[in-house]
Design a protein around this motif. Sequence first.
Motif, short mmCIF file in Angstrom:
data_model
loop_
_atom_site.label_atom_id
_atom_site.label_comp_id
_atom_site.label_asym_id
_atom_site.label_seq_id
_atom_site.Cartn_x
_atom_site.Cartn_y
_atom_site.Cartn_z
N VAL A 18 -5.92 6.29 2.23
CA VAL A 18 -6.72 5.02 2.29
C VAL A 18 -7.70 4.54 3.10
N PHE A 60 -6.82 0.42 -0.67
CA PHE A 60 -5.80 0.40 -1.81
C PHE A 60 -6.59 -0.01 -3.06
N ARG A 83 -10.46 1.23 -3.50
CA ARG A 83 -10.50 2.71 -3.87
C ARG A 83 -9.84 3.23 -5.25
N GLY A 84 -8.59 2.44 -5.54
CA GLY A 84 -7.88 2.91 -6.73
C GLY A 84 -8.57 2.33 -7.99
N LEU A 137 2.94 1.37 -3.47
CA LEU A 137 2.30 1.51 -4.64
C LEU A 137 1.33 2.67 -4.79
N GLY A 138 0.89 2.96 -3.43
CA GLY A 138 -0.18 4.12 -3.26
C GLY A 138 0.17 5.45 -2.66
N VAL A 164 1.10 -1.14 -0.10
CA VAL A 164 -0.08 0.08 0.05
C VAL A 164 0.88 1.32 -0.01
#
Length: 207
Positions: A53, A133, A136-137, A41-42, A38
């Motif tokens: 997040v 993550f 939501r993405g 990558l986020g 998370v």
Amino acid sequence: MVLVPTAVLIASVALVIPLAIAAVVSATALGLLQVALVWLLGIRAWPPPLSLVGFTAPGTSRFLTVLLCLAAVICSLGFAQLYTMTAIALGWDFLMPPELPAGLLLPGGFVVVSALALAVWTPIAEEAFFRGFVLRGMANRWGFAPALVVSAAVFAALHLSPALLLPVFVTGLLLGFLYLRTGSLWPCIAVHAAQNLVAVLTAWLAL
């Protein structure tokens, strides 16, 4: 792609060390990997803005939040029970959810360590990854409905058990809806923790 081989590798640890220790080690390691993914990558910021997040207060009223959490727990456990009864009635043993193995929990007072790993840390890490993550993405790019279905499918697939695919998928749908409805991970973590705690208590009472 990273989580599947890692989960298989960690699960194999149970072949060489006691199951109770393996359960704590695997839950801790997979949780750390999910949180790391998370961040990598986020978020990619330090200190991490956890609100990105979903670690924020629910956008719904306290009463509605509690009501939604209770409904999610009841629907999830209820569907799992109905699914099991249906598999028994049809004689489809291959779809029967596996029973909790003996020796899953650490003995004596160390059972608290098992409970913390399985019913506290695991829900926090998994909800941060799958809802905060992945869901939501996807929702930002694809919209609500496709993201909800795909994220729940990924959640189910990574439990690595064909017999658990459908009940975990339904749980993923419920948790995803709860996250998107409240705008917060905390209700999802509470529901996830409640379900895992039921499993921990069941295993503990069977000792």
